[in-house]
Design a protein around this motif. Structure first.
Motif, short mmCIF file in Angstrom:
data_model
loop_
_atom_site.label_atom_id
_atom_site.label_comp_id
_atom_site.label_asym_id
_atom_site.label_seq_id
_atom_site.Cartn_x
_atom_site.Cartn_y
_atom_site.Cartn_z
N LEU A 1 0.83 -1.20 0.00
CA LEU A 1 0.00 0.00 0.00
C LEU A 1 0.86 1.25 0.00
O LEU A 1 1.96 1.26 0.55
CB LEU A 1 -0.90 0.01 1.24
CG LEU A 1 -1.80 -1.19 1.41
CD1 LEU A 1 -1.28 -2.07 2.52
CD2 LEU A 1 -3.21 -0.77 1.69
N VAL A 2 0.33 2.31 -0.63
CA VAL A 2 0.98 3.62 -0.60
C VAL A 2 -0.06 4.62 -0.06
O VAL A 2 -1.25 4.52 -0.39
CB VAL A 2 1.50 4.04 -2.00
CG1 VAL A 2 0.37 4.13 -3.02
CG2 VAL A 2 2.30 5.34 -1.93
N HIS A 3 0.40 5.55 0.76
CA HIS A 3 -0.50 6.58 1.29
C HIS A 3 -0.56 7.71 0.28
O HIS A 3 0.43 8.38 0.02
CB HIS A 3 -0.01 7.08 2.65
CG HIS A 3 -1.06 7.80 3.40
ND1 HIS A 3 -1.20 9.16 3.39
CD2 HIS A 3 -2.05 7.32 4.19
CE1 HIS A 3 -2.22 9.49 4.14
NE2 HIS A 3 -2.76 8.41 4.64
N TYR A 4 -1.74 7.88 -0.32
CA TYR A 4 -1.89 8.83 -1.43
C TYR A 4 -3.23 9.53 -1.29
O TYR A 4 -4.26 8.87 -1.12
CB TYR A 4 -1.79 8.07 -2.75
CG TYR A 4 -1.86 8.94 -3.97
CD1 TYR A 4 -0.84 9.82 -4.28
CD2 TYR A 4 -2.95 8.87 -4.82
CE1 TYR A 4 -0.90 10.61 -5.41
CE2 TYR A 4 -3.02 9.66 -5.96
CZ TYR A 4 -1.99 10.53 -6.24
OH TYR A 4 -2.05 11.32 -7.36
N ARG A 5 -3.21 10.86 -1.33
CA ARG A 5 -4.43 11.67 -1.22
C ARG A 5 -5.25 11.33 0.02
O ARG A 5 -6.46 11.18 -0.02
CB ARG A 5 -5.26 11.55 -2.48
CG ARG A 5 -4.59 12.14 -3.68
CD ARG A 5 -5.49 12.20 -4.87
NE ARG A 5 -4.78 12.86 -5.96
CZ ARG A 5 -5.32 13.12 -7.12
NH1 ARG A 5 -6.56 12.79 -7.36
NH2 ARG A 5 -4.61 13.71 -8.05
N GLY A 6 -4.55 11.19 1.14
CA GLY A 6 -5.22 11.04 2.43
C GLY A 6 -5.64 9.63 2.82
O GLY A 6 -6.27 9.46 3.85
N ARG A 7 -5.32 8.63 2.01
CA ARG A 7 -5.70 7.28 2.40
C ARG A 7 -4.72 6.24 1.86
O ARG A 7 -3.97 6.51 0.93
CB ARG A 7 -7.12 6.95 1.99
CG ARG A 7 -7.35 7.04 0.51
CD ARG A 7 -8.81 6.85 0.18
NE ARG A 7 -8.89 6.01 -1.00
CZ ARG A 7 -9.97 5.58 -1.54
NH1 ARG A 7 -11.12 5.87 -0.97
NH2 ARG A 7 -9.95 4.83 -2.61
N PRO B 1 4.60 7.55 1.64
CA PRO B 1 4.76 6.47 2.62
C PRO B 1 4.24 5.15 2.04
O PRO B 1 3.16 5.11 1.44
CB PRO B 1 3.89 6.91 3.80
CG PRO B 1 3.55 8.35 3.55
CD PRO B 1 3.60 8.53 2.07
N PHE B 2 5.00 4.08 2.23
CA PHE B 2 4.61 2.75 1.79
C PHE B 2 4.56 1.83 3.01
O PHE B 2 5.27 2.03 3.98
CB PHE B 2 5.65 2.17 0.82
CG PHE B 2 5.65 2.81 -0.54
CD1 PHE B 2 4.98 2.22 -1.60
CD2 PHE B 2 6.34 3.99 -0.76
CE1 PHE B 2 5.00 2.79 -2.85
CE2 PHE B 2 6.36 4.58 -2.02
CZ PHE B 2 5.68 3.98 -3.07
N ARG B 3 3.73 0.77 2.93
CA ARG B 3 3.72 -0.27 3.95
C ARG B 3 3.24 -1.58 3.33
O ARG B 3 2.65 -1.59 2.25
CB ARG B 3 2.87 0.10 5.16
CG ARG B 3 1.39 0.13 4.92
CD ARG B 3 0.66 0.53 6.21
NE ARG B 3 -0.73 0.80 6.00
CZ ARG B 3 -1.70 -0.10 6.18
NH1 ARG B 3 -1.42 -1.32 6.56
NH2 ARG B 3 -2.96 0.21 5.97
N ALA B 4 3.53 -2.68 4.01
CA ALA B 4 3.10 -4.01 3.59
C ALA B 4 2.15 -4.56 4.65
O ALA B 4 2.34 -4.32 5.85
CB ALA B 4 4.30 -4.93 3.42
N GLU B 5 1.14 -5.29 4.21
CA GLU B 5 0.14 -5.83 5.12
C GLU B 5 -0.14 -7.29 4.76
O GLU B 5 -0.28 -7.62 3.59
CB GLU B 5 -1.14 -5.00 4.99
CG GLU B 5 -2.29 -5.45 5.82
CD GLU B 5 -3.50 -4.56 5.63
OE1 GLU B 5 -3.87 -3.87 6.58
OE2 GLU B 5 -4.06 -4.55 4.52
N ILE C 1 6.22 1.75 8.37
CA ILE C 1 6.04 2.64 7.21
C ILE C 1 7.40 3.07 6.72
O ILE C 1 8.27 3.45 7.50
CB ILE C 1 5.17 3.86 7.60
CG1 ILE C 1 3.76 3.37 7.98
CG2 ILE C 1 5.13 4.88 6.47
CD1 ILE C 1 2.88 4.44 8.58
N VAL C 2 7.59 3.01 5.39
CA VAL C 2 8.84 3.41 4.78
C VAL C 2 8.54 4.54 3.80
O VAL C 2 7.71 4.38 2.90
CB VAL C 2 9.51 2.24 4.03
CG1 VAL C 2 10.82 2.69 3.39
CG2 VAL C 2 9.75 1.07 4.98
#
Length: 113
Positions: free
Chosen positions: A51-57, A86-90, A107-108
């Motif tokens: 996932l990437v955090h983009y436009r608030g989500r 910001p990126f993360r794995a789930e 978060i990276v």
């Protein structure tokens, strides 16, 4: 004499590690996301949501499957975005053979210019 019996149910989240290289790139540069899901992994691996955090989500952009050792690797190409991403794995719970509940990586952040 006294007798006691207790039942304990414990839930342990999946351990997920995420690394990204490089952490700075151009607005159309590529990055490589590598990671590991720790613990006993089914022979066919497990699915990881990236996932990437983009436009608030948080937006999912890839769902690789790990190998039998829990490792994954994905290349991501930016398409003109400038800023900090910001990126993360789930790892989601309920996957066949995975004895853990859901788990998230740290978060990276990646910066583009």
């Amino acid at each position: 004499s006294y007798a006691a019996q207790a039942e304990i149910a414990e839930t342990v989240g999946a351990g997920v590690q995420l690394k990204i290289s490089p952490r700075r790139t151009s607005s159309e540069g590529a990055i490589t996301l590598t990671g590991t899901v720790h613990g006993p992994i089914p022979s066919r691996g497990v699915v990881v949501d990236l996932l990437v955090h983009y436009r608030g989500r948080w937006e999912p952009f890839r769902t690789p499957r790990t190998d039998s050792h829990g490792r994954f690797r994905v290349t991501y190409q930016f398409e003109g975005g400038i800023g900090r991403f910001p990126f993360r794995a789930e790892v989601l719970a309920g996957q066949a053979g995975l004895p853990y509940s859901a788990g998230d990586s740290q978060i990276v952040d990646v910066s583009t210019s």
